[in-house]
Scaffold this motif. Structure first.
Motif, PDB file in Angstrom:
ATOM      1  N   UNK A 181     -26.220  36.021   1.692  1.00  0.00           N
ATOM      2  CA  UNK A 181     -25.838  35.582   0.353  1.00  0.00           C
ATOM      3  C   UNK A 181     -26.993  35.582  -0.634  1.00  0.00           C
ATOM      4  N   UNK A 182     -28.181  35.225  -0.198  1.00  0.00           N
ATOM      5  CA  UNK A 182     -29.323  35.170  -1.119  1.00  0.00           C
ATOM      6  C   UNK A 182     -29.673  36.569  -1.624  1.00  0.00           C
ATOM      7  N   UNK A 183     -29.624  37.560  -0.748  1.00  0.00           N
ATOM      8  CA  UNK A 183     -29.915  38.928  -1.160  1.00  0.00           C
ATOM      9  C   UNK A 183     -28.863  39.414  -2.143  1.00  0.00           C
ATOM     10  N   UNK A 184     -27.583  39.089  -1.881  1.00  0.00           N
ATOM     11  CA  UNK A 184     -26.508  39.505  -2.778  1.00  0.00           C
ATOM     12  C   UNK A 184     -26.686  38.897  -4.158  1.00  0.00           C
ATOM     13  N   UNK A 185     -27.064  37.626  -4.204  1.00  0.00           N
ATOM     14  CA  UNK A 185     -27.249  36.969  -5.494  1.00  0.00           C
ATOM     15  C   UNK A 185     -28.380  37.622  -6.275  1.00  0.00           C
ATOM     16  N   UNK A 186     -29.440  38.025  -5.585  1.00  0.00           N
ATOM     17  CA  UNK A 186     -30.546  38.726  -6.244  1.00  0.00           C
ATOM     18  C   UNK A 186     -30.075  40.059  -6.823  1.00  0.00           C
ATOM     19  N   UNK A 187     -29.258  40.788  -6.052  1.00  0.00           N
ATOM     20  CA  UNK A 187     -28.731  42.073  -6.520  1.00  0.00           C
ATOM     21  C   UNK A 187     -27.847  41.886  -7.753  1.00  0.00           C
ATOM     22  N   UNK A 188     -26.992  40.883  -7.691  1.00  0.00           N
ATOM     23  CA  UNK A 188     -26.074  40.607  -8.802  1.00  0.00           C
ATOM     24  C   UNK A 188     -26.840  40.284 -10.077  1.00  0.00           C
ATOM     25  N   UNK A 189     -27.821  39.399  -9.960  1.00  0.00           N
ATOM     26  CA  UNK A 189     -28.594  38.989 -11.125  1.00  0.00           C
ATOM     27  C   UNK A 189     -29.396  40.159 -11.704  1.00  0.00           C
ATOM     28  N   UNK A 190     -29.993  40.949 -10.824  1.00  0.00           N
ATOM     29  CA  UNK A 190     -30.802  42.088 -11.284  1.00  0.00           C
ATOM     30  C   UNK A 190     -29.941  43.113 -12.013  1.00  0.00           C
ATOM     31  N   UNK A 191     -28.768  43.418 -11.462  1.00  0.00           N
ATOM     32  CA  UNK A 191     -27.881  44.385 -12.113  1.00  0.00           C
ATOM     33  C   UNK A 191     -27.389  43.878 -13.461  1.00  0.00           C
ATOM     34  N   UNK A 192     -27.003  42.606 -13.530  1.00  0.00           N
ATOM     35  CA  UNK A 192     -26.510  42.042 -14.793  1.00  0.00           C
ATOM     36  C   UNK A 192     -27.588  42.093 -15.863  1.00  0.00           C
ATOM     37  N   UNK A 193     -28.823  41.739 -15.495  1.00  0.00           N
ATOM     38  CA  UNK A 193     -29.928  41.765 -16.457  1.00  0.00           C
ATOM     39  C   UNK A 193     -30.204  43.187 -16.945  1.00  0.00           C
ATOM     40  N   UNK A 194     -30.113  44.144 -16.026  1.00  0.00           N
ATOM     41  CA  UNK A 194     -30.375  45.543 -16.382  1.00  0.00           C
ATOM     42  C   UNK A 194     -29.316  46.065 -17.354  1.00  0.00           C
ATOM     43  N   UNK A 195     -28.066  45.724 -17.111  1.00  0.00           N
ATOM     44  CA  UNK A 195     -26.986  46.160 -18.002  1.00  0.00           C
ATOM     45  C   UNK A 195     -27.173  45.560 -19.397  1.00  0.00           C
ATOM     46  N   UNK A 196     -27.501  44.282 -19.452  1.00  0.00           N
ATOM     47  CA  UNK A 196     -27.692  43.628 -20.752  1.00  0.00           C
ATOM     48  C   UNK A 196     -28.841  44.267 -21.538  1.00  0.00           C
ATOM     49  N   UNK A 197     -29.842  44.741 -20.824  1.00  0.00           N
ATOM     50  CA  UNK A 197     -31.001  45.330 -21.491  1.00  0.00           C
ATOM     51  C   UNK A 197     -30.726  46.745 -21.984  1.00  0.00           C
TER      52      UNK A 197
END
Length: 361
Positions: free
Chosen positions: A327-343
């Protein structure tokens, strides 16, 4: 700036592009042979006299008259294999916005259509697409090496009410808060390997999982595949775990994506589809096959990849199981992708890129 856009009035992506341009203060004449989803004074509907290509041919006089009567500085034809036909009668610079099936399916169905589309593509001042991987799809067409290309994704608006969307949609479908939901949202056809995905899901032994297939209204051919998949799932006693929904509006579609946990797209081909961007902002873990358009768009470490050409049941099962742990790895992936899309891929950013291309005309 006054802009003329010719495209499907009932296609959400074009509607959102038009809305975004209007929001930024531009006047957009939206010309379509399909009835517009939204009403607007500058939406111009031309009722076709027949279906398919024949309808476009019969509409030529009206479209040409409109293009001569309107006052605009930029014109954009959405669809190389459809609306770009009208560019043949235009003596000014124009953009063709290319979709995937335009160039890897519709345009290659016979020699005459291929030649006609090849000619229209060569005449365009700018060929616009959501990803630079379009070059691969344009290889069957000659004389495009010196064309001007513009990579202009459609973009997506931020998801500001994720928690409420997730809660309400899950309540509607009676899905518990702890249930893991896999999500697929392309057309229900073998091109997108929906049957293989369903077979892979049937291999999962976990009790608290669901599979959600979301798709546009099916054609007769797609309906046959849908019935076949349902029958196979029914024989396995899994119909209570798989949900099929067709024809959702865009807003509810976003809620369905927020209600899901894992986005899957392993089709034969794809450009940078907005649904992939939306999956990231809706906090889905992404399972994708390693297509150029996806690789170009995202940092590799934050995607669960299936190698191109190896999209079989066994590898899809493996990917589905991988996202059930850590779960911790998945949360990192989710957050990183969301930040990248917003940028990089918010709608306002992408619309500014498009306006620059219109200015260049």
């Amino acid at each position: 700036m006054n802009i003329a856009i010719l495209g499907r009035g009932d296609y959400s992506l074009v509607n959102r592009r038009v809305d975004s341009l209007r929001y930024k203060g531009h006047r957009v004449f939206f010309i379509s042979l399909q009835k517009h989803t939204k009403e607007h004074d500058d939406n111009l509907y031309i009722k076709p006299m027949a279906k398919g290509l024949v309808g476009y041919l019969f509409a030529i006089p009206k479209v040409v008259w409109l293009l001569k009567a309107l006052s605009y500085k930029a014109v954009d034809f959405h669809g190389a294999s459809s609306y770009a036909l009208f560019s043949l009668f235009l003596r000014r610079k124009f953009i063709i916005s290319i979709y995937g099936p335009d160039v890897y399916d519709h345009a290659l169905r016979n020699r005459l259509i291929k030649k006609m589309i090849n000619f229209t593509l060569k005449r365009a001042h700018t060929l616009s697409c959501s990803t630079k991987s379009v070059f691969e799809y344009l290889k069957p067409f000659k004389g495009l090496q010196n064309c001007k290309y513009a990579v202009v994704p459609y973009g997506i608006n931020p998801i500001v009410d994720y928690d409420e969307r997730r809660r309400s949609f899950r309540e509607k479908l009676c899905i518990g808060s702890e249930t893991r939901v896999y999500f697929h949202c392309r057309r229900f056809m073998q091109f997108w390997r929906v049957d293989v995905i369903a077979q892979a899901f049937s291999e999962l032994k976990e009790k608290d999982v669901r599979m959600l297939f979301l798709f546009p209204e099916t054609t007769s051919r797609e309906k046959l595949l849908l019935d076949k998949v349902k029958m196979e799932l029914d024989e396995l006693g899994l119909m209570d775990k798989v949900i099929f929904i067709d024809g959702l509006g865009y807003d509810e579609y976003l809620s369905a994506q927020c209600a899901s946990d894992v986005f899957i797209s392993v089709g034969e081909n794809d450009l940078l589809a907005n649904s992939v961007l939306e999956g990231c902002l809706c906090r889905n873990v992404m399972i994708l096959n390693r297509q150029d358009s996806y690789v170009d768009a995202f940092p590799s470490d934050n995607i669960v990849w299936i190698e191109k050409g190896l999209e079989n049941k066994e590898n899809i099962v493996k990917a589905m199981l991988e996202v059930l742990v850590s779960d911790s790895k998945k949360e990192d992936m989710i957050q990183a992708n969301a930040s990248y899309i917003k940028e990089h891929y918010l709608e306002a950013i992408c619309t500014d890129k498009l306006i620059t291309e219109y200015d260049n005309l």
